[in-house]
Enzyme design. Structure first.
Site: not given
Ligand code: UDP
Length: 364
Positions: A102, A146, A148, A172, A176, A222, A317, A319
């Site tokens: 991990f 991931s 990702t 990141y 991976k 997250n 956000r 990316g």
């Molecule tokens: N998200 C959000 N506000 C936050 C954090 C995340 O709206 O403060 C949204 C983000 O845009 C995505 C979802 O929640 O659509 C999950 O985001 P997270 O960062 O948990 O996981 P990842 O994007 O890496 O899958």
């Protein structure tokens, strides 16, 4: 530390868990030790970069709690996986049979700012670990990968045959992906290697006891820990990153998976090594196959916590992708694993942990 010996005076076999004091790692250690049929030693190596050890205490807090819950001992080494000599000492002290790896840095945005730190920790660290494994003839590996690695999905749900490596937006994610390629090369070079690369979707939730859970450093990146910190009053409001995606309500959709289900996936993967003829590199998704939007998760969390969670919509956000959902069929076929816990459990268990540990492991 003296190695354990069993009745026949042979060294008890051990599983080495790198990063075992972190979120997914600690839940996996708990899952391994909670099984009545676990007759192996658990050895954790962790540099405590994202785990808490109170002053004067030998073991990080989550491991101390797991020992208390299971009444079993965890062998702990405060070592960085880039420290080859340190790792060698562990392999000398214990009869390591397989490794669950991990240990890694995992903050996507931070990795864009600090690519070298991420490649150092995630790639150099991983290669050092593999060199030491090879030196000691240990070839069984479960890797923490991931979803990702898939980049922008060409199709949903994402099955393991979907291309990887294209359009990755962060160091990141690339780390991976690169590690998966390195493991494929290792398996091509020597058929003794057995590698299961578990591609996690979005792990959330906490142990149902409420005693261990996610304890992010600083402001969470997250969604789930952010929501739970708003609910407990640590943060003011959730900022929803974009409500103009082509999804059910315009907000991003993800495949959230309960961390205890995720942990059990690792236990199943370790069991697969016993299967006759098993070898080579296998990538396996760990997800539920169901996606939920930001607003759906928010409303499930409000229900579980009985609290209103203030939120406002802002821009996307950088990316981020619109939607991400796993095809979990291979995990079922290969590992005999499927997620058993739903969104209500994920929220209820997160809330139990957060409400009893408003400041995580650090207490007040
Ligand atoms: N998200 C959000 N506000 C936050 C954090 C995340 O709206 O403060 C949204 C983000 O845009 C995505 C979802 O929640 O659509 C999950 O985001 P997270 O960062 O948990 O996981 P990842 O994007 O890496 O899958």
């Amino acid at each position: 530390m003296k190695p354990n010996h069993n009745e026949n005076d042979t060294m008890t076999s051990a599983i080495l868990v790198t990063g075992g004091a972190g979120y997914a790692g600690s839940h996996t250690v708990a899952a391994l030790l909670e099984r009545p049929d676990t007759d192996v030693d658990i050895v954790v190596v962790d540099n405590l970069s994202n785990a808490y050890r109170p002053e004067g205490q030998k073991k990080p807090e989550p491991l101390r709690i797991i020992e208390e819950m299971t009444e079993k001992t965890i062998h702990f080494y405060d070592i960085d996986i880039r420290d080859a000599a340190g790792l060698c000492r562990i392999f000398e002290n214990h009869n390591i049979d397989c490794v669950i790896h991990f240990a890694a840095l995992k903050a996507v945005a931070e990795s864009v700012e600090k690519p070298l730190e991420y490649y150092q920790a995630n790639i150099t660290g991983t290669c050092t670990l593999f060199e030491v494994m090879r030196k000691y003839g240990v070839h069984k590996l479960v890797y923490s990968s991931s979803c990702t690695v898939y980049g922008e999905p060409e199709r949903l749900p994402l099955d393991e045959g979907h291309p990887t490596g294209a359009g990755l937006t962060s160091p990141y994610g690339r780390s991976k992906y690169f590690c998966e390629e390195i493991m494929k090369d290792l398996c091509r070079s020597d058929p003794k290697w057995m590698v299961i690369s578990l591609r996690y979707f979005n792990p959330v939730g906490a142990h149902p006891s409420g005693k261990i859970g996610e304890d992010p450093n600083g402001i969470p990146n997250n969604l789930m820990p952010y929501i739970s910190q708003v609910a407990v009053g640590r943060l003011k409001e959730l900022v929803v990153f974009g409500a103009d995606y082509p999804t059910v309500d315009g907000t991003g959709v993800r495949d959230y998976i309960h961390v205890v289900d995720l942990a059990e996936g690792h236990v199943k993967a370790v069991k697969l090594f016993k299967q006759k003829g098993f070898s080579g590199f296998h990538a396996v998704n760990l997800g539920t196959g169901t996606g939920y939007s930001v607003l759906q998760l928010l409303s499930a969390f409000e229900k579980a916590s009985g609290r209103k969670i203030p939120h406002r919509v802002a821009g996307r956000r950088a990316g981020d992708i619109a939607a991400n959902v796993a095809d979990p069929a291979l995990a079922q076929r290969l590992l005999g694993w499927r997620a058993a816990r739903g969104l209500a459990d994920m929220c209820a268990d997160t809330w139990r942990w957060q409400r009893t540990h408003p400041n995580g492991y650090r207490g007040e």
